[in-house]
Design an enzyme around this catalytic site. Structure first.
Site, PDB file in Angstrom:
ATOM      1  N   ASP A 321       0.328  -1.408   0.425  1.00  0.00           N
ATOM      2  CA  ASP A 321      -0.191  -0.149   0.029  1.00  0.00           C
ATOM      3  C   ASP A 321       1.108   1.155   0.359  1.00  0.00           C
ATOM      4  O   ASP A 321       1.970   1.438   0.747  1.00  0.00           O
ATOM      5  CB  ASP A 321      -0.805  -0.305   0.956  1.00  0.00           C
ATOM      6  N   ASP A 358      -0.303  22.450  16.823  1.00  0.00           N
ATOM      7  CA  ASP A 358      -0.552  20.909  16.528  1.00  0.00           C
ATOM      8  C   ASP A 358       0.481  20.205  16.310  1.00  0.00           C
ATOM      9  O   ASP A 358       1.320  21.162  15.748  1.00  0.00           O
ATOM     10  CB  ASP A 358      -1.621  21.163  15.184  1.00  0.00           C
ATOM     11  N   THR A 394     -15.362  15.393  16.661  1.00  0.00           N
ATOM     12  CA  THR A 394     -15.452  16.651  15.492  1.00  0.00           C
ATOM     13  C   THR A 394     -14.817  16.620  14.294  1.00  0.00           C
ATOM     14  O   THR A 394     -15.261  17.251  13.361  1.00  0.00           O
ATOM     15  CB  THR A 394     -14.692  17.915  16.413  1.00  0.00           C
ATOM     16  N   ARG A 395     -13.907  15.821  14.114  1.00  0.00           N
ATOM     17  CA  ARG A 395     -12.733  15.744  13.586  1.00  0.00           C
ATOM     18  C   ARG A 395     -12.008  16.902  12.634  1.00  0.00           C
ATOM     19  O   ARG A 395     -11.628  17.069  11.778  1.00  0.00           O
ATOM     20  CB  ARG A 395     -13.644  14.655  12.509  1.00  0.00           C
ATOM     21  N   MET A 396     -11.618  17.529  13.731  1.00  0.00           N
ATOM     22  CA  MET A 396     -11.198  19.047  13.110  1.00  0.00           C
ATOM     23  C   MET A 396     -10.147  19.673  14.433  1.00  0.00           C
ATOM     24  O   MET A 396     -10.943  18.888  15.714  1.00  0.00           O
ATOM     25  CB  MET A 396     -11.895  19.885  12.350  1.00  0.00           C
ATOM     26  N   SER A 397      -9.448  20.414  14.813  1.00  0.00           N
ATOM     27  CA  SER A 397      -8.671  21.209  15.428  1.00  0.00           C
ATOM     28  C   SER A 397      -8.886  22.265  14.900  1.00  0.00           C
ATOM     29  O   SER A 397      -9.126  22.966  13.889  1.00  0.00           O
ATOM     30  CB  SER A 397      -7.577  20.234  15.412  1.00  0.00           C
ATOM     31  N   ASP A 531      -5.124  -4.326   6.076  1.00  0.00           N
ATOM     32  CA  ASP A 531      -6.043  -3.944   7.041  1.00  0.00           C
ATOM     33  C   ASP A 531      -7.616  -3.913   7.418  1.00  0.00           C
ATOM     34  O   ASP A 531      -8.898  -4.046   8.093  1.00  0.00           O
ATOM     35  CB  ASP A 531      -5.880  -2.635   7.900  1.00  0.00           C
ATOM     36  N   ASP A 535     -10.612  -5.780   2.077  1.00  0.00           N
ATOM     37  CA  ASP A 535      -8.902  -6.394   2.039  1.00  0.00           C
ATOM     38  C   ASP A 535      -9.171  -7.919   2.127  1.00  0.00           C
ATOM     39  O   ASP A 535      -8.048  -8.768   1.999  1.00  0.00           O
ATOM     40  CB  ASP A 535      -7.720  -6.095   2.831  1.00  0.00           C
TER      41      ASP A 535
END
Lengths: 695, 563, 176
Positions: A321, A358, A394-397, A531, A535
């Site tokens: 991959d 970050d 939230t999948r954000m910062s 994974d 697959d």
């Protein structure tokens, strides 16, 4: 690939990878000869005299029978010589047992450590009526639902059916950074013995007691389910054949000698037989196999069978991959793409602010790019700022600073955020994001409050040294194929940069499967990593399928190896270990057979010199007497087993190079060396025995 | 000096034969040679064989074994009944049962061990109609097995390995018969006999000597005995007899005929598996072993015979001439006998038994290596391929891959069959020799005393089990004991190797082909040649070292004593 | 199985007829037609030039001490460390010395066929003096006879030079 564009995956990928070779259980990692292991092995070596165990190894079984016969013979006609031979023959068996016991002991020590981990947790079983019931983990059955909250140990293997949580899997993987597990998708599998750090999840148990991942691991390292691999079977046949042929060779000596007017005693015949049959490799064969599996475990790879390890050595095509294997999982900022008339510099400034706190490599790369492009310096943050960390929900910062709420994250998440802030998310962001994604990069949207500023392009960076690795693979005759969801143009660019032999772009599970089948029809063995649940068919089809421990249960069950570090690059090491295992067997076989030449020159003149004194010309080592000559050969034959135990456990040195170079080197060391070495050592042993005036 | 020219000529002639006969044989067995189809087609119709349909290895092996069984039976009956049959000018009676059995099995297995003197035992019909026929047939069977094994390597996913009947017929019709037909004419021109007239009685008035000179259809049998690596002589003296081998030219031609097919089959092998280099590698290994053994033999025989020296002839200009013919000289005699013992021929132009110790060592141990350099017609190639499989297995492990040979994975069943095929010979030789030296019937066989007597027995069973047929001929083996015990060697040495070989052809043919890569152990490189030679020598040395040290080696190391 | 047996029987008969009869009989026809002398045994008035005879020395050139029984060919098969071989050779050396001939290895050893028709040129020359003396011929003439009877190696390199004893003695019988 499916995870492109989701900030969840960003977090996943940015998780620091364990370095290859990080031991599973740091505290239990041992040197080759740990004192406890040796003590236990010495005891086990004696236990292994049991004929029922010996019969599994035809070569050593013959030695055992020979020992019994010489013992009886010595008892009937005692002499220093015959007793010495008997003792050394018994030691030969003992040393062989010891070699196996040491190899097993190392596995056992690891198994014990794992067992301690399988502590008897208490589980909170969720009953159909919604109530909870406290039960011992041991009582859990497949299909049961259990609740795990922060601080709980997950009682058994399972799938998350509800919720999301960060999980500490260090017990299994040795890696301290927690990972995210959530219901649905490819990251829903949890492993018994790991610990929930945050949130609450409901897990459906997927393994019966005794068949959990941990149990399998224990079985594997203990060698309880060790079956002979195809090459091991073939080699055992060869060794059995070499044992069978020497039986008549030795037996007929008696009538031959009689015809010449001489006699050969049974003790001498057995001594010669044991010296000629391939005891060295026969004694070390199982230790080599166990140690090979052990080396994989040390690198945090669990092979479900020895067959898989051997197949790894035969692999001719590696499917790798792109993300995480060829390129660093953590992508680097490469461009600022503003929208809605915002300037590039404006976007860069905001993006830099959002990334100041970050610490992920991606975050750092944004700061660096902003400085490079627009000389935006790192600003000292005042006290009034609040850093908003990434969360799986939230999948954000971002950062709250001077009343501004700056966010960066997955396009969808940011659009959602802008809409919530009352901004207009309908700008042409999607189009731009799509373009970025098309080029193989990852878009990261940036918003300042309700205002959408644009997109940061995160590009893949090819891992350092990977080119050289692939070049090595090429000399080993292995073709590398990069698998990527990228479009062909990007794929070609990265393939070129990384030096892979081929690539499969815009890969779908079906395309991957078709590629594997095509290679296999051409007679090649294929290895791959994977994974995801999608697959799984390909992992099952591949000859060596390495599932990432972070992957789904389906993937782990389909593959024949699991990489606890979830580090796809390790496939290359797995191949090397597979090869090393075979080379060690081949080298010691060659050595064992080559040794026979010198033993003949020690024993044959000794046998017949009384009848034909002229045969002393064959005694080129000038050994003291017929008896010391025979005894020296027997002693050498026994001691060489002990001397080679470290080599058997460590494996012979393997440097990736072409087959001819490897063969030439090994033939020189183990073939030519195998012919010459015993001449020297038998002579030395003879000198020692003579000096002791035993004869 | 002339020996150097002889060797040079031999190499050149064989190189040409290798290239052209090798290619031709590949065409024959791939069915592309058709010039005698006018004979083939009606023959197949008569047999009820469809030349296009092939057999599994089991059917192929069954056909081969049944056919050989019938051939043994036919030969046995014809020898027993010889007294009632035509072409018997000496009115020789039927051959005794034990001898007829020994001879029948011996010729059908391509051994041609002879416990009899042809001139006083066999009628012309027995010689040309019975024994010489087996020279053709057993040779063709041997080549067929080798070709079947080659097919196993060259095919993939195949359930069949060829058609035994077709291979048998083609080998004779297109290869053995045409060459023999032409070579026999040269032999006749040089002085070999070819007549149906009975013995000639002559009286020499000069010295008053009367002689009965045996005759017969010799040339036609002589050439196929060499070309088919059979070796059974028309007369007791075999290739030393001036009527069989009259001149230096026939001697040279005999050697060429002996080596032609075994050498050329390596080209056929390379051609059929798609890489001539693979054939060259095998040929190189064969040539190196042959060269070493020739050197040992030639050097040994170029020395004076110790017994002659001890008798008082201290100054000897030529080498050991005991048992050798003047017209050949010492080294050309060795070349012939080495060629004959390194193939499965066993014809001799000089007495092996009277060779110097290391000369006898060379002829005896040449067989002990399994006759692979270049070995008998077909048997040489298939036997060395068994060793190659073992070599590839060990070598392949050492490069870290499941070993493969010509793209075929060498796994448990291949190792099993190859070791079985390679180890049958030494085990049989050792056990049969042990039986003979232990029993009175065996102990009385040898003519010579001391270690040489042991050598005679050891040589006998080495020769019969390798289907060679040469002898340390002092041994009196025309007894029921030896005739029967030897037949065990003939049969095991032939069929206990052929059957595993055909099974191997079957398993290999069914396998897929692994494409070669840089990680593949190359079998067309010097290192493989070295490994192959190493395996052959080590297996041979490890199994026979004790036995040989009691025979030729102790003789060589003896300096003063005579027995 | 029965099919195999049937085919084996048919083909065995066919091989017998073709390889066992047609082939050798055709060769015999060719031999008789084109190589009549050779294929019938290379016979001369006195014997076969390919079969040695016992010639009593020193009036005749003698060959090797072979038994010269063409109906029972073969070598002595005595090994290199055989006392019997030592004795045989010693006896032959003594005989030759009594006849005034210096022994050569060919003249004291038996051959492989037991009917070796040839001796080496050296062995022939070694007998020249004794033969000349016994027959009262000039040595030079006898020596010349030998020289004339030497057959070189074929094409100069195949085999060894030799002298055919029958032909040499035939020549000797006409020498005056």
């Amino acid at each position: 690939m499916s995870d492109v564009g989701s900030s969840h995956s960003i977090k996943q990928e940015s998780k620091p990878k364990a370095q290859p070779g990080t031991p599973v259980m740091e505290k239990q990692s041992r040197g080759l000869f740990d004192r406890d292991i040796l003590r236990q092995a010495a005891i086990d070596a004696v236990k292994k005299f049991d004929p029922r165990m010996q019969i599994k190894n035809p070569v050593m079984f013959v030695v055992l029978i020979g020992t019994v016969i010489t013992l009886l013979e010595s008892a009937a006609n005692p002499s220093v010589f015959s007793w010495s031979v008997t003792v050394w023959l018994a030691l030969t068996v003992l040393f062989a047992n010891f070699a196996e016991a040491v190899a097993e002991g190392r596995g056992k020590a690891q198994a014990d450590a794992l067992r301690r981990m399988r502590s008897d947790t208490e589980a909170r079983r969720l009953l159909p009526d919604g109530t909870e019931q406290k039960v011992a983990a041991a009582e859990l059955a497949k299909g049961d639902l259990v609740i795990c909250e922060a601080g709980d140990i997950i009682p058994s293997d399972g799938e998350i059916t509800e919720g999301i949580a960060s999980v500490d899997e260090s017990a299994i993987t040795g890696e301290s950074a927690p990972v995210i597990r959530e219901s649905g998708g490819d990251r829903s599998a949890v492993t018994g013995g790991t610990k929930v750090l945050s949130d609450r999840i409901v897990v459906r148990i997927t393994s019966e007691r005794g068949h959990t991942f941990l149990d399998r691991m224990i079985n594997l390292v203990e060698g309880a389910q060790r079956q002979k691999t195809p090459n091991e079977i073939a080699l055992t046949i060869l060794l059995a054949a070499l044992t069978i042929i020497f039986l008549p060779v030795v037996v007929v000596l008696k009538p031959f000698a009689h015809f010449a007017g001489a006699d050969v005693s049974v003790v001498v015949q057995i001594a010669l037989l044991v010296c000629l049959i391939p005891t060295t490799i026969g004694a070390l064969l199982s230790a080599i196999g166990i140690a090979g599996m052990d080396r994989l475990v040390q690198r945090n790879v669990l092979a479900m069978s020895g067959r898989a390890v051997e197949a790894a050595g035969d692999v001719q095509t590696l499917l790798l991959d792109k993300t995480g294997t060829i390129t660093l999982g953590n992508r680097m900022a490469s461009a600022f793409l503003p929208v809605d008339g915002h300037s590039e510099e404006e976007l860069a400034g905001v993006a830099q602010l959002a990334s100041l706190a970050d610490e992920t490599p991606e975050g750092r790369s944004i700061v660096v790019l902003a400085k490079e492009r627009f000389d935006i310096r790192e600003r000292k943050l005042g006290a009034e700022h609040v850093f908003v960390p990434f969360s799986a929900q939230t999948r954000m910062s971002g950062i709250n600073l001077d009343g501004r709420e700056i966010r960066k994250g997955a396009t969808e998440a940011i659009k959602h955020w802008v809409a919530l802030q009352g901004g207009d998310p309908s700008v042409d962001l999607d189009h731009l994001a799509e373009q970025v994604a098309m080029s193989g990069a990852t878009p990261l949207a940036v918003a300042d409050g309700p205002q959408l500023l644009g997109i940061i392009e995160l590009k893949d960076v090819v891992k350092q040294g990977i080119r050289e690795r692939f070049a090595q693979m090429r000399t080993l005759g292995i073709r590398t194929v990069m698998i990527t969801g990228d479009n062909p143009l990007t794929a070609a660019a990265i393939a070129q940069e990384a030096g892979v032999d081929d690539y499969l772009a815009e890969a779908t599970p079906e395309a991957k499967m078709a590629l594997i089948k095509a290679e296999q029809e051409g007679g090649k063995l294929v290895a791959m990593t994977g994974d995801g649940t999608n697959d799984a068919p390909a992992l099952a089809q591949a000859d060596v399928g390495v599932a990432m421990n972070s992957g789904t249960t389906a993937a782990k069950e389909a593959g024949n190896m699991v990489d606890l570090d979830s580090n796809p690059t390790k496939l290359i090491e797995v191949v090397e270990i597979g090869k090393q295992l075979l080379i060690t067997r081949g080298a010691l076989t060659t050595f064992s057979i080559a040794n026979d030449v010198a033993k003949y020159f020690a024993i044959i003149p000794a046998l017949f010199v009384a009848t034909y004194p002229q045969l002393k010309a064959l005694n080129i080592m000038r050994l003291h007497s017929p008896q010391t000559a025979i005894l020296s050969a027997v002693i050498f034959n026994a001691l060489i087993i002990v001397a080679l135990i470290p080599l058997a456990l460590r494996g012979v040195r393997f440097r990736p190079s072409g087959a001819s170079a490897i063969l030439r080197r090994n033939l020189l060391i183990y073939g030519v060396g195998g012919i010459l070495a015993p001449f020297l050592f038998i002579k030395i042993i003879d000198l020692v025995i003579t000096a002791l005036h035993a004869y | 000096m002339s020996f150097a020219w002889t060797l040079t000529a031999l190499v050149i002639v064989l190189a040409i034969i290798w290239r052209f006969l090798g290619k031709y044989m590949a065409s024959v067995y791939e069915g592309r040679v058709r010039w005698a189809s006018f004979i083939e087609r009606p023959l197949y119709r008569l047999l009820g064989v469809d030349p296009e349909s092939e057999q599994s290895w089991q059917r192929y092996a069954t056909a081969l074994v049944v056919f050989s069984g019938i051939a043994i039976l036919f030969t046995y009956l014809m020898l027993r009944l010889q007294g009632y049959l035509p072409f018997n000018p000496q009115h020789l009676p039927g051959v005794t049962p034990a001898l007829a059995w020994n001879t029948a099995v011996s010729f059908v297995t391509n051994t041609n061990w002879q416990s009899y003197s042809g001139e006083t035992t066999m009628s012309y019909l027995s010689q040309m109609g019975v024994l010489a026929v087996q020279n053709f047939v057993s040779a063709s069977v041997g080549i067929a097995v080798a070709v079947a094994l080659i097919r196993g390597f060259s095919r993939k996913g195949s359930r069949t390995i060829g058609n035994f009947w077709v291979d048998l017929v083609r080998g004779i019709l297109y290869i053995l018969l045409p060459v023999s037909f032409l070579a026999a004419i040269v032999f006749m021109a040089q002085g070999a006999l070819q007549t149906l007239a009975g013995p000639a009685h002559i009286h020499d008035v000069l010295n008053g000597v009367s002689q009965t000179i045996p005759r017969g259809p010799v040339a036609s049998q002589e050439v196929i005995k060499q070309f088919g690596t059979n070796g059974g002589g028309f007369f007791n003296a075999n290739g030393a007899d001036p009527f069989e081998n009259p001149t230096g030219l026939t001697n040279f031609l005999s050697i060429v005929l002996i080596l032609s097919i075994p050498v050329a089959l390596t080209y056929t092998f390379g051609k059929m598996v798609g890489s001539i280099r693979q054939g060259v590698a095998i040929l190189t290994a064969m040539t190196i072993i042959f060269g070493c053994w020739l050197a040992i033999g030639a050097i040994a025989e170029h020395q004076a015979n110790p017994a002659v020296t001890a008798a008082g002839l201290t100054h000897q200009t030529s080498g050991n001439m005991v048992g050798k013919e003047v017209r050949f000289g010492d080294t050309s005699s060795v070349l012939y006998n080495i060629a004959s013992t390194q193939t499965s021929t066993g014809s001799v132009n000089s007495a092996n038994d009277s060779y110097n110790p290391m000369g006898g060592f060379a002829t005896m141990t040449g067989m002990m290596l399994g006759e692979v350099s270049p070995g008998g017609v077909g048997s040489g190639l298939y036997t060395i391929l068994l060793f190659a499989i073992i070599a590839v297995f060990i070598g392949g492990l050492m490069v870290g891959r499941t070993p493969e040979y010509l793209g075929k994975k060498i796994q448990a069943s291949e190792v099993k069959l190859a070791t079985l095929g390679a180890l049958v010979m030494p085990i049989t030789v050792l056990i049969l020799t042990a039986v003979a030296v232990s029993l009175h019937s065996g102990q009385v066989g040898p003519l010579n005393k001391g270690p040489h007597g042991f050598s005679e027995i050891l040589y006998t069973f080495t020769s019969v089990t390798n289907n060679n047929g040469s002898a340390f001929a002092g041994i009196n083996s025309n007894t029921a004991f030896y005739n029967i015990l030897e037949s065990v060697g003939f049969i095991l040495g032939r069929f206990a190797i052929i059957i595993p070989t055909l099974a191997l052809a079957g398993t290999l043919g069914a396998k897929n082909v692994v494409p070669a890569s840089l990680g593949t152990f190359r079998t067309d490189k010097p290192i493989f040649v070295g490994l192959l030679i190493g395996v052959i020598l080590i297996v041979g040395a490890l199994t026979f070292f004790p036995a040989v040290s009691l025979g030729p080696i102790v003789e060589q190391l003896t300096t003063k004593k005579f027995f | 199985m029965l099919l195999h047996v049937r085919r084996s029987l048919i083909i065995t008969v066919i091989f017998f007829a073709s390889l066992g009869l047609m082939y050798p009989l055709t060769e015999t026809a060719i031999g008789q037609a084109f190589f009549n002398h050779q294929s019938n045994g290379s016979l001369t008035q006195f014997g076969s030039i390919l079969v040695g005879q016992k010639w009593a020395g020193p009036k005749w050139f003698q060959g090797r001490p072979d038994p010269y029984n063409p109906m029972s060919t073969g070598g002595s098969n005595l090994g290199p460390r055989s006392q019997a071989l030592v004795n045989d050779v010693a006896k032959q050396i003594k005989i030759l010395k009594n006849e005034g001939i210096a022994p050569t290895s060919g003249l004291v050893t038996t051959s492989g066929s037991g009917i070796d028709p040839d001796i080496s040129p050296a062995a022939a020359y070694a007998q020249v003096d004794a033969v000349a003396k016994a027959r009262g011929l000039p040595v030079a003439k006898v020596r010349q006879l030998v020289t004339n009877h030497i057959s070189g190696a074929q094409f100069g390199f195949l085999g060894s030079p030799y002298v055919n004893v029958l032909l040499l003695n035939e020549g000797l019988s006409t020498l005056k």
